[in-house]
Design a protein around this motif. Structure first.
Motif, PDB file in Angstrom:
ATOM      1  N   LEU A 156       8.772  11.691 -11.793  1.00  0.00           N
ATOM      2  CA  LEU A 156       8.636  10.468 -11.018  1.00  0.00           C
ATOM      3  C   LEU A 156       9.070   9.261 -11.838  1.00  0.00           C
ATOM      4  N   LYS A 157       9.617   8.306 -11.151  1.00  0.00           N
ATOM      5  CA  LYS A 157      10.028   7.056 -11.797  1.00  0.00           C
ATOM      6  C   LYS A 157       9.048   5.952 -11.429  1.00  0.00           C
ATOM      7  N   ALA A 158       8.555   5.257 -12.432  1.00  0.00           N
ATOM      8  CA  ALA A 158       7.620   4.154 -12.172  1.00  0.00           C
ATOM      9  C   ALA A 158       8.395   2.917 -11.744  1.00  0.00           C
ATOM     10  N   SER A 159       7.841   2.193 -10.788  1.00  0.00           N
ATOM     11  CA  SER A 159       8.465   0.951 -10.337  1.00  0.00           C
ATOM     12  C   SER A 159       7.810  -0.228 -11.034  1.00  0.00           C
ATOM     13  N   GLY A 160       8.438  -1.385 -10.924  1.00  0.00           N
ATOM     14  CA  GLY A 160       7.868  -2.583 -11.530  1.00  0.00           C
ATOM     15  C   GLY A 160       6.894  -3.285 -10.608  1.00  0.00           C
ATOM     16  N   GLU A 161       6.732  -2.745  -9.382  1.00  0.00           N
ATOM     17  CA  GLU A 161       5.853  -3.396  -8.417  1.00  0.00           C
ATOM     18  C   GLU A 161       4.398  -3.017  -8.664  1.00  0.00           C
ATOM     19  N   LYS A 162       3.538  -3.988  -8.474  1.00  0.00           N
ATOM     20  CA  LYS A 162       2.109  -3.747  -8.610  1.00  0.00           C
ATOM     21  C   LYS A 162       1.493  -3.516  -7.242  1.00  0.00           C
ATOM     22  N   ILE A 163       0.471  -2.698  -7.225  1.00  0.00           N
ATOM     23  CA  ILE A 163      -0.235  -2.424  -5.979  1.00  0.00           C
ATOM     24  C   ILE A 163      -1.325  -3.471  -5.810  1.00  0.00           C
ATOM     25  N   ASN A 164      -1.170  -4.310  -4.814  1.00  0.00           N
ATOM     26  CA  ASN A 164      -2.152  -5.351  -4.554  1.00  0.00           C
ATOM     27  C   ASN A 164      -2.905  -5.052  -3.264  1.00  0.00           C
ATOM     28  N   GLY A 165      -4.196  -5.239  -3.299  1.00  0.00           N
ATOM     29  CA  GLY A 165      -5.010  -5.076  -2.100  1.00  0.00           C
ATOM     30  C   GLY A 165      -5.240  -3.639  -1.701  1.00  0.00           C
ATOM     31  N   MET A 166      -4.916  -2.666  -2.574  1.00  0.00           N
ATOM     32  CA  MET A 166      -5.128  -1.254  -2.255  1.00  0.00           C
ATOM     33  C   MET A 166      -6.210  -0.675  -3.146  1.00  0.00           C
ATOM     34  N   ILE A 167      -7.080   0.085  -2.529  1.00  0.00           N
ATOM     35  CA  ILE A 167      -8.140   0.758  -3.279  1.00  0.00           C
ATOM     36  C   ILE A 167      -7.958   2.253  -3.102  1.00  0.00           C
ATOM     37  N   PHE A 168      -7.880   2.980  -4.215  1.00  0.00           N
ATOM     38  CA  PHE A 168      -7.667   4.421  -4.167  1.00  0.00           C
ATOM     39  C   PHE A 168      -8.943   5.141  -4.599  1.00  0.00           C
ATOM     40  N   GLU A 169      -9.364   6.088  -3.791  1.00  0.00           N
ATOM     41  CA  GLU A 169     -10.550   6.869  -4.095  1.00  0.00           C
ATOM     42  C   GLU A 169     -10.180   8.334  -4.287  1.00  0.00           C
ATOM     43  N   PRO A 170     -10.709   8.993  -5.316  1.00  0.00           N
ATOM     44  CA  PRO A 170     -11.645   8.448  -6.313  1.00  0.00           C
ATOM     45  C   PRO A 170     -10.977   7.545  -7.360  1.00  0.00           C
ATOM     46  N   ASP A 171      -9.652   7.764  -7.635  1.00  0.00           N
ATOM     47  CA  ASP A 171      -8.932   6.896  -8.569  1.00  0.00           C
ATOM     48  C   ASP A 171      -7.431   7.118  -8.383  1.00  0.00           C
ATOM     49  N   GLU A 172      -6.620   6.256  -8.998  1.00  0.00           N
ATOM     50  CA  GLU A 172      -5.162   6.315  -8.814  1.00  0.00           C
ATOM     51  C   GLU A 172      -4.557   7.628  -9.286  1.00  0.00           C
ATOM     52  N   GLU A 173      -5.034   8.140 -10.424  1.00  0.00           N
ATOM     53  CA  GLU A 173      -4.459   9.368 -10.977  1.00  0.00           C
ATOM     54  C   GLU A 173      -4.692  10.560 -10.053  1.00  0.00           C
ATOM     55  N   THR A 174      -5.890  10.655  -9.497  1.00  0.00           N
ATOM     56  CA  THR A 174      -6.210  11.764  -8.597  1.00  0.00           C
ATOM     57  C   THR A 174      -5.370  11.692  -7.327  1.00  0.00           C
ATOM     58  N   VAL A 175      -5.221  10.482  -6.805  1.00  0.00           N
ATOM     59  CA  VAL A 175      -4.407  10.296  -5.604  1.00  0.00           C
ATOM     60  C   VAL A 175      -2.958  10.669  -5.880  1.00  0.00           C
ATOM     61  N   LEU A 176      -2.442  10.253  -7.043  1.00  0.00           N
ATOM     62  CA  LEU A 176      -1.057  10.571  -7.394  1.00  0.00           C
ATOM     63  C   LEU A 176      -0.854  12.083  -7.485  1.00  0.00           C
ATOM     64  N   GLU A 177      -1.774  12.757  -8.162  1.00  0.00           N
ATOM     65  CA  GLU A 177      -1.643  14.206  -8.336  1.00  0.00           C
ATOM     66  C   GLU A 177      -1.616  14.931  -6.998  1.00  0.00           C
ATOM     67  N   SER A 178      -2.419  14.474  -6.059  1.00  0.00           N
ATOM     68  CA  SER A 178      -2.491  15.143  -4.755  1.00  0.00           C
ATOM     69  C   SER A 178      -1.333  14.743  -3.837  1.00  0.00           C
ATOM     70  N   ALA A 179      -0.704  13.594  -4.123  1.00  0.00           N
ATOM     71  CA  ALA A 179       0.359  13.089  -3.242  1.00  0.00           C
ATOM     72  C   ALA A 179       1.746  13.582  -3.624  1.00  0.00           C
ATOM     73  N   VAL A 180       1.916  14.049  -4.842  1.00  0.00           N
ATOM     74  CA  VAL A 180       3.256  14.411  -5.310  1.00  0.00           C
ATOM     75  C   VAL A 180       3.890  15.506  -4.471  1.00  0.00           C
ATOM     76  N   SER A 181       3.121  16.547  -4.164  1.00  0.00           N
ATOM     77  CA  SER A 181       3.674  17.660  -3.385  1.00  0.00           C
ATOM     78  C   SER A 181       4.158  17.187  -2.014  1.00  0.00           C
ATOM     79  N   ASP A 182       3.382  16.303  -1.370  1.00  0.00           N
ATOM     80  CA  ASP A 182       3.790  15.764  -0.068  1.00  0.00           C
ATOM     81  C   ASP A 182       5.017  14.853  -0.212  1.00  0.00           C
ATOM     82  N   PHE A 183       5.077  14.121  -1.319  1.00  0.00           N
ATOM     83  CA  PHE A 183       6.231  13.261  -1.573  1.00  0.00           C
ATOM     84  C   PHE A 183       7.503  14.090  -1.733  1.00  0.00           C
ATOM     85  N   VAL A 184       7.423  15.175  -2.504  1.00  0.00           N
ATOM     86  CA  VAL A 184       8.583  16.055  -2.713  1.00  0.00           C
ATOM     87  C   VAL A 184       8.992  16.699  -1.392  1.00  0.00           C
TER      88      VAL A 184
END
Length: 266
Positions: free
Chosen positions: A176-204
Motif C-alpha cells: 500500500l502507498k500512504a497518501s499525504g492526506e489526513k483523516i479528519n472527522g473520522m473515528i475508527f473502532e477499535p483502532d486505525e491499524e485493525t481497520v486497515l488490516e481488515s480492509a485490505v482484502s476488500d480493497f484488493v
C-alpha cells in the motif's frame, strides 16, 4: 473468361458473408457498450473511494508497521493479467500481451479466455468474472503477501480513454502507498491499524473487479471500432469486386457477340 466470372462471383459472396458477420458482431458490441460503461463507472467510483481511505489509513503512524505497507527488496512480483474472452477486437489482446513482455520474471495470474490460453489459469471469463472470484483471489494474494512470499502485486489491465483509445497499463496494489492526506472527522473502532488490516482484502478485491470491468469496457469499444472498420473495408472490397465482375461479364458478352457476328459472315 467464364472461370474468372465464376471466381469473382464466389469472392463477392464470401466477402458479403463476412460483411454480415462483422455487422452482427458490431451490433452485439454496441448493445453491450452502455451496460459495460455503466459498470465501469460504478466500479471506478467505488475503487477510488476505497483507495483514498486505505491510502489515508496507511499514512497514520500507528499503521506504519503493517505488513501491507513495508517496501521489500526480495520476493516474487505477481501480475494479474486481464485480456478478452475472444478475438476480433483490433489490437486489444495483443497490446496486453505486448505490455507484459517487460515483466518477464513476474508470476502471471490470467483473467479472460485469451489470457488463460497463453498463461495457465482458471479465471477463463473476463466478461462474467464475479465478485466471489475476486474475493477468492484477493484473500490468496493477501495471505501470500503477509507471509513474505511476494514483493509486490499489480494488475495489468486496459484503461478506457474513449471509444477510439484504450491503453494497457499496470496498477500496483500491494504494498500500500500512504497518501499525504489526513483523516479528519473520522473515528475508527477499535483502532486505525485493525481497520486497515481488515480492509485490505476488500480493497484488493475491489481493485481487481474495477480493472476487470474497465478492461471489458475497453474490449467492447475496441471490438465495435474493429468491426466498423472491417465492415467499411468489406463494402469497399465488394464494390471493387462487383466492378471487376461487371467488366468481366461485359467482356464475355462482347466476345460472344463478336464470335456470332464473325460466324454469320462466313
Amino acid at each position: 473468361m467464364g472461370a474468372d466470372i465464376k471466381q469473382l462471383r464466389t469472392r463477392i459472396k464470401s466477402v458479403d458473408s463476412t460483411l454480415h458477420l462483422t455487422s452482427a458482431m458490431g451490433l452485439v458490441a454496441s448493445s453491450k457498450i452502455r451496460k459495460a460503461n455503466l459498470k465501469m463507472a460504478q466500479s471506478r467510483d467505488y475503487s477510488a473511494a476505497f483507495e483514498k481511505v486505505v491510502a489515508a489509513l496507511a499514512a497514520v503512524p500507528e499503521c506504519r508497521k503493517s505488513p501491507y505497507i513495508s517496501e521489500r527488496e526480495s520476493g516474487k512480483t505477481v501480475l494479474i493479467a486481464i485480456a478478452g474472452d475472444r478475438g476480433l477486437a483490433g489490437g486489444y489482446n495483443a497490446n496486453v500481451f505486448r505490455f507484459l513482455r517487460q515483466y518477464t520474471d513476474a508470476e502471471i495470474i490470467p483473467i479472460g479466455k485469451r489470457a488463460c490460453e497463453r498463461f495457465s489459469g482458471k479465471y477463463t471469463s473476463s466478461e462474467h468474472f464475479s465478485v466471489v472470484e475476486a474475493d477468492e483471489l484477493s484473500k490468496s494474494l493477501c495471505e501470500r503477501f503477509v507471509s513474505g512470499e511476494l514483493m509486490r502485486v499489480g494488475i495489468v489491465y486496459t484503461r478506457y480513454v474513449s471509444m477510439m483509445s484504450q491503453v494497457p497499463e499496470v496498477k500496483w496494489i500491494l504494498p500500500l502507498k500512504a497518501s499525504g492526506e489526513k483523516i479528519n472527522g473520522m473515528i475508527f473502532e477499535p483502532d486505525e491499524e485493525t481497520v486497515l488490516e481488515s480492509a485490505v482484502s476488500d480493497f484488493v478485491s475491489g481493485s481487481i473487479v474495477a480493472c476487470v470491468r474497465e478492461s471489458f469496457a475497453s474490449e467492447t469499444a475496441a471490438r465495435r471500432m474493429a468491426m466498423d472498420s472491417a465492415g467499411k473495408n468489406a463494402k469497399k472490397m465488394i464494390d471493387d469486386l462487383q466492378l471487376g465482375y461487371n467488366r468481366a461479364r461485359q467482356g464475355a458478352i462482347t466476345q460472344e457477340i463478336t464470335e456470332i457476328v464473325a460466324g454469320s459472315g462466313e
